[in-house]
Scaffold this motif. Sequence first.
Motif, short mmCIF file in Angstrom:
data_model
loop_
_atom_site.label_atom_id
_atom_site.label_comp_id
_atom_site.label_asym_id
_atom_site.label_seq_id
_atom_site.Cartn_x
_atom_site.Cartn_y
_atom_site.Cartn_z
N ASN A 97 4.87 -5.46 -4.11
CA ASN A 97 3.90 -5.90 -5.11
C ASN A 97 2.69 -6.58 -4.47
OD1 ASN A 97 5.38 -4.91 -7.27
ND2 ASN A 97 6.43 -6.83 -7.66
N LEU A 98 2.95 -7.45 -3.50
CA LEU A 98 1.83 -8.13 -2.83
C LEU A 98 1.02 -7.16 -1.98
CD1 LEU A 98 3.49 -11.52 -1.77
CD2 LEU A 98 1.77 -11.15 -3.54
N ALA A 99 1.68 -6.21 -1.34
CA ALA A 99 0.96 -5.23 -0.52
C ALA A 99 0.09 -4.33 -1.39
CB ALA A 99 1.95 -4.39 0.29
N ILE A 100 0.61 -3.91 -2.54
CA ILE A 100 -0.17 -3.08 -3.46
C ILE A 100 -1.38 -3.86 -3.98
CG2 ILE A 100 -0.16 -2.01 -5.75
CD1 ILE A 100 2.66 -1.02 -5.17
N ASP A 101 -1.17 -5.11 -4.36
CA ASP A 101 -2.29 -5.94 -4.83
C ASP A 101 -3.35 -6.08 -3.75
OD1 ASP A 101 -1.06 -6.29 -7.26
OD2 ASP A 101 -0.30 -8.31 -6.82
N PHE A 102 -2.91 -6.33 -2.52
CA PHE A 102 -3.85 -6.48 -1.40
C PHE A 102 -4.61 -5.18 -1.17
CE2 PHE A 102 -5.17 -6.45 3.00
CZ PHE A 102 -5.57 -7.75 3.24
N HIS A 103 -3.89 -4.06 -1.19
CA HIS A 103 -4.52 -2.75 -0.97
C HIS A 103 -5.57 -2.47 -2.04
CE1 HIS A 103 -4.85 1.68 -1.14
NE2 HIS A 103 -4.61 1.63 0.15
N ARG A 104 -5.27 -2.78 -3.28
CA ARG A 104 -6.22 -2.54 -4.37
C ARG A 104 -7.45 -3.42 -4.24
NH1 ARG A 104 -1.58 -2.05 -9.07
NH2 ARG A 104 -1.30 0.23 -8.93
N GLN A 105 -7.25 -4.66 -3.85
CA GLN A 105 -8.39 -5.56 -3.64
C GLN A 105 -9.30 -5.03 -2.54
OE1 GLN A 105 -6.63 -9.37 -2.82
NE2 GLN A 105 -5.77 -9.59 -4.87
N GLN A 106 -8.69 -4.56 -1.45
CA GLN A 106 -9.49 -4.02 -0.35
C GLN A 106 -10.21 -2.75 -0.77
OE1 GLN A 106 -9.32 -6.95 1.43
NE2 GLN A 106 -9.65 -5.56 3.14
N ALA A 107 -9.55 -1.92 -1.58
CA ALA A 107 -10.17 -0.67 -2.03
C ALA A 107 -11.37 -0.95 -2.93
CB ALA A 107 -9.14 0.18 -2.77
N ARG A 108 -11.28 -2.01 -3.75
CA ARG A 108 -12.42 -2.36 -4.60
C ARG A 108 -13.59 -2.87 -3.78
NH1 ARG A 108 -8.34 -4.15 -8.32
NH2 ARG A 108 -8.40 -6.27 -7.46
N ARG A 109 -13.28 -3.58 -2.70
CA ARG A 109 -14.35 -4.11 -1.85
C ARG A 109 -14.97 -3.04 -0.97
NH1 ARG A 109 -10.86 -9.31 0.23
NH2 ARG A 109 -10.81 -10.46 -1.75
N HIS A 110 -14.15 -2.08 -0.55
CA HIS A 110 -14.62 -1.04 0.37
C HIS A 110 -14.22 0.34 -0.16
CE1 HIS A 110 -15.31 -4.39 3.10
NE2 HIS A 110 -14.05 -4.74 2.94
N PRO A 111 -14.80 0.76 -1.29
CA PRO A 111 -14.41 2.07 -1.85
C PRO A 111 -14.84 3.21 -0.94
CG PRO A 111 -16.35 1.20 -2.98
CD PRO A 111 -15.86 0.11 -2.07
#
Length: 213
Positions: A97-111
């Motif tokens: 859950n934490l890894a998915i949240d982190f991945h999504r945050q990074q994807a929003r910052r660097h699409p």
Amino acid sequence: MGGIHSSLAAWAVSSRGPLRMEERELIRRAQGGDLPAFEQLVRGWRDQVFRIARQIVGDEEGAKDVAQMVFIRLWQGLGRYREGGSFAAYLHRITVNLAIDFHRQQARRHPTDSWDPVALDQIPSRPQDPNASLAPGEVQRVFRVLSARLTPRQRAVFVLREIEEVSTEDVAEILGMRQSTVRNHVLEARRILREGLARLFPEYARGQEGREK
């Protein structure tokens, strides 16, 4: 594609340590606020937590951040763990859950809509011998590049089921989905990875096809 995910699975298994007989006692003591007991739990699980986080997040520094958050969350919520349940599943759920949240945050910052050209440069050159195998470190680099096209859920399912070899039933419990959904995610992830392998690393893909016939 079988060669990539079987190589990853073999690497994961070889990295696991034996389950400590005193783990249940360590958990009980840690739940009572015993910090040294908790630190011993962390030492027993940190490699696997980091490995799962790295496969989902896609980079080492991000995985370190996630692993740190996992054990902070574990310490804060260990009282909610009930003896008799699977501690591995409990910890995997926090990690994913934490890894998915982190991945999504990074994807929003660097699409991005394509594979990272810098990451593509890290793919090793394929030797001329089609039967030669990639070294473990090369397998890891190839997977990190190819898995960029997976959704966070697909990546989590693939890592748990195909690399960590967690059962379909347990993956479904960890991620809160049906077993049929787990199987569908695995099939779709395999398709995406196979297509990416053929596109980005055709020499290796041909070698895999030859061995699978």
